[in-house]
Design a protein around this motif. Structure first.
Motif, PDB file in Angstrom:
ATOM      1  N   GLN A  55       1.368   6.860  -2.068  1.00  7.91           N
ATOM      2  CA  GLN A  55       2.775   6.516  -2.185  1.00  7.91           C
ATOM      3  C   GLN A  55       2.986   5.083  -1.703  1.00  7.91           C
ATOM      4  OE1 GLN A  55       5.769   7.974  -3.346  1.00  7.91           O
ATOM      5  NE2 GLN A  55       6.479   5.909  -2.854  1.00  7.91           N
ATOM      6  N   ALA A  56       3.685   4.288  -2.479  1.00  8.28           N
ATOM      7  CA  ALA A  56       3.958   2.902  -2.079  1.00  8.28           C
ATOM      8  C   ALA A  56       4.931   2.856  -0.907  1.00  8.28           C
ATOM      9  CB  ALA A  56       4.516   2.116  -3.257  1.00  8.28           C
ATOM     10  N   THR A  57       4.842   1.791  -0.140  1.00  7.07           N
ATOM     11  CA  THR A  57       5.759   1.548   0.976  1.00  7.07           C
ATOM     12  C   THR A  57       6.480   0.225   0.734  1.00  7.07           C
ATOM     13  OG1 THR A  57       4.121   0.313   2.268  1.00  7.07           O
ATOM     14  CG2 THR A  57       4.146   2.729   2.515  1.00  7.07           C
ATOM     15  N   LYS A  58       7.411  -0.082   1.613  1.00  5.16           N
ATOM     16  CA  LYS A  58       8.116  -1.362   1.504  1.00  5.16           C
ATOM     17  C   LYS A  58       7.144  -2.528   1.597  1.00  5.16           C
ATOM     18  CE  LYS A  58      12.476   0.244   3.570  1.00  5.16           C
ATOM     19  NZ  LYS A  58      13.412   0.078   4.701  1.00  5.16           N
ATOM     20  N   GLU A  59       6.061  -2.336   2.376  1.00  2.00           N
ATOM     21  CA  GLU A  59       5.127  -3.426   2.640  1.00  2.00           C
ATOM     22  C   GLU A  59       4.182  -3.695   1.470  1.00  2.00           C
ATOM     23  OE1 GLU A  59       5.765  -0.933   4.780  1.00  2.00           O
ATOM     24  OE2 GLU A  59       7.032  -2.146   6.115  1.00  2.00           O
ATOM     25  N   ASN A  60       3.832  -2.652   0.708  1.00  3.24           N
ATOM     26  CA  ASN A  60       2.835  -2.869  -0.342  1.00  3.24           C
ATOM     27  C   ASN A  60       3.347  -2.629  -1.752  1.00  3.24           C
ATOM     28  OD1 ASN A  60       2.849  -0.061  -0.740  1.00  3.24           O
ATOM     29  ND2 ASN A  60       1.099   0.274   0.630  1.00  3.24           N
ATOM     30  N   CYS A  61       4.648  -2.521  -1.911  1.00  2.33           N
ATOM     31  CA  CYS A  61       5.212  -2.285  -3.248  1.00  2.33           C
ATOM     32  C   CYS A  61       5.411  -3.618  -3.963  1.00  2.33           C
ATOM     33  CB  CYS A  61       6.523  -1.504  -3.148  1.00  2.33           C
ATOM     34  SG  CYS A  61       7.126  -0.943  -4.758  1.00  2.33           S
ATOM     35  N   PHE A  62       4.326  -4.175  -4.465  1.00  2.77           N
ATOM     36  CA  PHE A  62       4.404  -5.460  -5.155  1.00  2.77           C
ATOM     37  C   PHE A  62       3.362  -5.520  -6.276  1.00  2.77           C
ATOM     38  CE2 PHE A  62       1.389  -6.091  -1.664  1.00  2.77           C
ATOM     39  CZ  PHE A  62       0.305  -6.651  -2.318  1.00  2.77           C
ATOM     40  N   THR A  63       3.630  -6.399  -7.213  1.00  2.00           N
ATOM     41  CA  THR A  63       2.644  -6.807  -8.217  1.00  2.00           C
ATOM     42  C   THR A  63       2.506  -8.322  -8.104  1.00  2.00           C
ATOM     43  OG1 THR A  63       4.375  -6.964  -9.905  1.00  2.00           O
ATOM     44  CG2 THR A  63       3.147  -4.889  -9.781  1.00  2.00           C
ATOM     45  N   ARG A  64       1.699  -8.921  -8.941  1.00  3.37           N
ATOM     46  CA  ARG A  64       1.527 -10.370  -8.930  1.00  3.37           C
ATOM     47  C   ARG A  64       1.741 -10.930 -10.330  1.00  3.37           C
ATOM     48  NH1 ARG A  64      -2.680  -8.296  -6.026  1.00  3.37           N
ATOM     49  NH2 ARG A  64      -2.828  -8.851  -3.808  1.00  3.37           N
TER      50      ARG A  64
END
Length: 333
Positions: free
Chosen positions: A300-309
């Motif tokens: 499950q994604a979190t606020k800290e790792n919910c990103f793409t590039r």
């Protein structure tokens, strides 16, 4: 009931900034602060109401205050307040949506007085500035704390229980010195409220009220120089950690720095509950697609790792609007 009227000058108040956040003309804005004998509307009364409003002719702020000299006359005070509010009024206050207005409403209903301000606009300075508390470095966000941060002087005077006891002594003795103290304390609260409105320049920046002046790659980071629409009352520097960017500013300038990772910028998503995180790729993926990824390869994604590039290409660097949109997206997270 005793009333007092006066004109005051606040030359440094940013009128356009107040109009942006109140979503109305400055002529419709009415600053409000009440004084009560306690926090419970069932056991306490309103004994002083103060207003400030811009006078169109003089350009000064018109101060009007109403003070009870007899606690039994609260109903008269509340009726006068109810009649004072016009249909197009926007009320400016400091946490008034949680205290002042509910207190007034309960006291009015208790005494059968019409509540005339329910459809009025509101600008709660406390609620609007609260997201900036980390930026201010304040443990508490009382009006006096914000005044101190901004360097707004407040004369010494009674507060809390001592101020209530001052009113009780005044109601019993009617001493002019006590009357003056009560009026002055309310005036300071209203003056502080108006002057602290300068801090709206910080949420104005966060909400995207700026223009990009220059963007360039410096030491593997995208550095953006911004021209602000409102003057910052104090310089600031804010680390968005764990998000890897820093924003700093002073006066009407700000700089935002976003690190590059192999020539790419991170794009975070606020609705992290709708994403999975893929540890092997160090990226997030929407659940509509991530459902097809083996469970052992996703979390499950979190606020800290919910990103793409996405790549910071020449086309991106030459597109001012895209860069501004990216900065606005980042600042709001």
């Amino acid at each position: 009931m005793i009333s007092q009227k006066n004109y005051m000058n606040f030359p440094n108040i940013d009128i356009p900034l107040l109009e942006i956040f109140s979503k109305t003309s400055i002529q419709n804005l009415l600053a409000l602060h009440i004084e009560t004998t306690g926090f419970s509307w069932k056991k306490s009364i309103v004994f002083l109401i103060g207003f400030m409003k811009m006078d169109a002719e003089s350009g000064q702020w018109f101060l009007e205050q109403w003070l009870l000299n007899d606690p039994a006359m609260e109903k008269e005070l509340l009726i006068k307040f109810s009649n004072r509010i016009k249909e197009n009024t926007c009320l400016l206050h400091y946490n008034g949506s949680q205290f002042d207005l509910p207190f007034l409403e309960k006291r009015c209903k208790l005494q059968g007085i019409p509540v005339t301000w329910q459809d009025c606009g509101q600008l709660d300075l406390y609620q609007t500035l609260r997201p900036c508390q980390k930026l201010f470095g304040l443990d508490r966000m009382r009006l006096c704390d914000l005044e101190k941060y901004l360097g707004i002087p407040r004369p010494d005077g009674p507060s809390g229980k001592k101020y209530i006891s001052t009113f009780q002594a005044y109601a019993a003795e009617k001493r002019p010195a006590l009357e003056k103290t009560l009026f002055l304390h309310n005036q300071w609260n209203l003056s502080g409220l108006l002057q602290c409105a300068s801090a709206l320049a910080y949420p104005a920046l966060v909400q995207g009220n700026f223009q990009l002046e220059l963007s360039r790659i410096v030491q593997d980071s995208l550095t953006c120089h911004l021209r602000l629409q409102a003057t910052l009352p104090k310089p600031f520097s804010l680390d968005y950690s764990p998000k890897p960017w820093v924003v700093a500013g002073s006066d009407r300038q700000a700089q935002a720095t976003f690190p590059l990772e192999n020539g790419c910028l991170r794009m975070y998503y606020p609705n992290y509950k709708d994403y999975y995180y893929l540890p092997a790729e160090n990226t997030a993926i929407h659940k509509s697609v991530g459902a097809y990824v083996d469970k052992k390869n996703r979390t499950q994604a979190t606020k800290e790792n919910c990103f793409t590039r996405f790549p910071c290409t020449i086309d991106f660097m030459q597109n001012r609007r895209q860069i501004e949109d990216y900065i606005r997206h980042c600042l709001l997270l």
